[in-house]
Design a protein around this motif. Structure first.
Motif, PDB file in Angstrom:
ATOM      1  N   ILE A 200       0.859  -1.179   0.000  1.00 23.07           N
ATOM      2  CA  ILE A 200       0.000   0.000   0.000  1.00 23.07           C
ATOM      3  C   ILE A 200       0.896   1.231   0.000  1.00 23.07           C
ATOM      4  O   ILE A 200       1.810   1.345   0.829  1.00 23.07           O
ATOM      5  N   VAL A 201       0.663   2.117  -0.958  1.00 27.46           N
ATOM      6  CA  VAL A 201       1.429   3.353  -1.071  1.00 27.46           C
ATOM      7  C   VAL A 201       0.578   4.493  -0.520  1.00 27.46           C
ATOM      8  O   VAL A 201      -0.606   4.617  -0.879  1.00 27.46           O
ATOM      9  N   ASN A 202       1.180   5.298   0.350  1.00 27.41           N
ATOM     10  CA  ASN A 202       0.466   6.359   1.059  1.00 27.41           C
ATOM     11  C   ASN A 202       1.106   7.712   0.758  1.00 27.41           C
ATOM     12  O   ASN A 202       2.326   7.868   0.890  1.00 27.41           O
ATOM     13  N   PHE A 203       0.286   8.687   0.388  1.00 30.32           N
ATOM     14  CA  PHE A 203       0.752  10.058   0.201  1.00 30.32           C
ATOM     15  C   PHE A 203      -0.076  10.995   1.072  1.00 30.32           C
ATOM     16  O   PHE A 203      -1.305  10.909   1.101  1.00 30.32           O
ATOM     17  N   GLN A 204       0.606  11.890   1.755  1.00 28.42           N
ATOM     18  CA  GLN A 204      -0.059  12.997   2.409  1.00 28.42           C
ATOM     19  C   GLN A 204      -0.236  14.125   1.402  1.00 28.42           C
ATOM     20  O   GLN A 204       0.456  14.172   0.380  1.00 28.42           O
ATOM     21  N   PRO A 205      -1.184  15.047   1.638  1.00 32.45           N
ATOM     22  CA  PRO A 205      -1.368  16.156   0.699  1.00 32.45           C
ATOM     23  C   PRO A 205      -0.045  16.868   0.412  1.00 32.45           C
ATOM     24  O   PRO A 205       0.721  17.176   1.331  1.00 32.45           O
ATOM     25  N   HIS A 219       2.308  -2.966 -13.201  1.00 29.68           N
ATOM     26  CA  HIS A 219       1.602  -2.467 -12.027  1.00 29.68           C
ATOM     27  C   HIS A 219       0.100  -2.632 -12.182  1.00 29.68           C
ATOM     28  O   HIS A 219      -0.459  -2.443 -13.270  1.00 29.68           O
ATOM     29  N   GLY A 220      -0.544  -2.927 -11.064  1.00 36.99           N
ATOM     30  CA  GLY A 220      -1.966  -2.706 -10.888  1.00 36.99           C
ATOM     31  C   GLY A 220      -2.119  -1.796  -9.692  1.00 36.99           C
ATOM     32  O   GLY A 220      -1.573  -2.095  -8.618  1.00 36.99           O
ATOM     33  N   LEU A 221      -2.805  -0.665  -9.836  1.00 35.55           N
ATOM     34  CA  LEU A 221      -2.959   0.302  -8.741  1.00 35.55           C
ATOM     35  C   LEU A 221      -4.438   0.570  -8.527  1.00 35.55           C
ATOM     36  O   LEU A 221      -5.107   1.120  -9.410  1.00 35.55           O
ATOM     37  N   TYR A 222      -4.956   0.190  -7.374  1.00 38.37           N
ATOM     38  CA  TYR A 222      -6.343   0.464  -7.018  1.00 38.37           C
ATOM     39  C   TYR A 222      -6.352   1.542  -5.944  1.00 38.37           C
ATOM     40  O   TYR A 222      -5.748   1.378  -4.875  1.00 38.37           O
ATOM     41  N   VAL A 223      -7.054   2.654  -6.223  1.00 42.62           N
ATOM     42  CA  VAL A 223      -7.069   3.778  -5.290  1.00 42.62           C
ATOM     43  C   VAL A 223      -8.027   3.463  -4.145  1.00 42.62           C
ATOM     44  O   VAL A 223      -9.238   3.338  -4.348  1.00 42.62           O
ATOM     45  N   LEU A 224      -7.469   3.340  -2.954  1.00 45.72           N
ATOM     46  CA  LEU A 224      -8.252   3.025  -1.755  1.00 45.72           C
ATOM     47  C   LEU A 224      -8.893   4.260  -1.152  1.00 45.72           C
ATOM     48  O   LEU A 224      -9.990   4.185  -0.575  1.00 45.72           O
ATOM     49  N   ARG A 264      -4.115   7.096  -1.195  1.00 42.62           N
ATOM     50  CA  ARG A 264      -3.550   5.781  -0.916  1.00 42.62           C
ATOM     51  C   ARG A 264      -4.020   4.785  -1.970  1.00 42.62           C
ATOM     52  O   ARG A 264      -5.155   4.840  -2.420  1.00 42.62           O
ATOM     53  N   TYR A 265      -3.099   3.876  -2.355  1.00 34.71           N
ATOM     54  CA  TYR A 265      -3.505   2.846  -3.310  1.00 34.71           C
ATOM     55  C   TYR A 265      -2.830   1.513  -3.011  1.00 34.71           C
ATOM     56  O   TYR A 265      -1.743   1.447  -2.443  1.00 34.71           O
TER      57      TYR A 265
END
Length: 283
Positions: A200-205, A219-224, A264-265
């Motif tokens: 899981i990749v996490n970004f803050q604003p 890659h497969g990226l699903y936006v959580l 997050r995705y």
């Protein structure tokens, strides 16, 4: 004291349904030579699929091996009604899998041992594992199921099955980002028995991938959760919770998370194996 995991995150899950006749036809779906965007609005009843030996279950197929595009994996969003599930979920003895729960709860049995999984729950299932899955709760459970043909390597062995929840794992901060970009890793990156990583990749604003990544991993990226703008093969596209991106090997990719909340995705990539020299499936 309860051992129940405390939920810290939100997770988007599709519910199907059907749009009204008054809705505009155009949407954000894109399929190119380098990438595909499957927006959440296209996951409707009419495109749901079904599987043998699964009861009270439907699914949406987000990706599958496709000649000339991404070739290493498939990804489903499963929807299991109360009382549903399967005693024979996986029919391919060579397939490994990852399950990730985005809504509800379910009982996963691995080699006779039962595990209760709820939102944020993650399971790795090696090839040849005896497993079953059932929804014994009173509401629908929805989860991702990522499948890959495992590539064994002589002398390495096969990784063990495990079940965990992302809320019990401390994300790893990417260097030089002041915590704006972190990754929740479920397996040791140095464990070469694994030929895929699902993180899981996490970004803050304000967090960014500050260059166009261009690499061999599919890659497969699903936006959580949240929204962002992605740079894919010189195109800028906006994505939000529930959208899915399917990226071919070497597709340039970067992103900017503008907020207002976290972005997050769930990320799949193939790792730790030689490149096949005589076509897909060669040894």
């Amino acid at each position: 004291m309860s051992n129940k995991t405390v939920k810290k995150h939100s997770y988007y899950a599709p519910t199907g349904g059907h749009p009204p006749q008054t809705q505009l036809l155009s949407d954000r779906a894109v399929f190119t030579e380098a990438y595909a965007i499957i927006p959440k609005g296209v996951l409707r009843d009419i495109v749901a699929s079904f599987l043998p030996h699964w009861e009270k279950t439907r699914l949406w197929v987000l990706s599958r091996p496709l000649s000339g595009f991404a070739e290493t994996f498939s990804q489903y969003i499963m929807e299991v009604q109360p009382g549903g599930g399967s005693d024979r979920p996986e029919l391919d003895p060579g397939a490994e899998g990852v399950l990730f729960v985005v809504e509800g709860e379910m009982t996963l049995t691995l080699n006779g041992e039962k595990h209760q999984m709820e939102e944020g729950g993650y399971a790795f299932i090696p090839p040849g594992t005896d497993w079953q899955l059932h929804n014994q709760a009173d509401r629908i459970v929805r989860f991702h199921w990522i499948r890959k043909a495992y590539e064994p390597v002589e002398g390495l062995g096969t990784p063990e099955a495990f079940v965990v929840n992302e809320n019990d794992i401390e994300p790893v901060e990417m260097a030089g980002t002041d915590g704006r970009w972190t990754t929740t890793r479920f397996v040791d990156m140095q464990d070469l028995r694994h030929d895929m990583h699902v993180n899981i990749v996490n970004f803050q604003p304000g967090g960014v991938i500050p260059f166009d990544e261009t690499h061999v991993m599919e890659h497969g990226l699903y936006v959580l959760e949240g929204k962002a703008v992605y740079h894919l093969n010189q195109d800028w596209v906006e994505v939000e919770a529930g959208d899915y991106m399917w990226l071919r090997a070497f597709c340039p990719q970067a992103c900017y998370a503008g907020g207002p909340g976290p972005f997050r995705y769930l990320l799949y990539k193939d790792v730790n194996r030689h490149m096949k020299l005589n076509g897909f499936g060669a040894r």
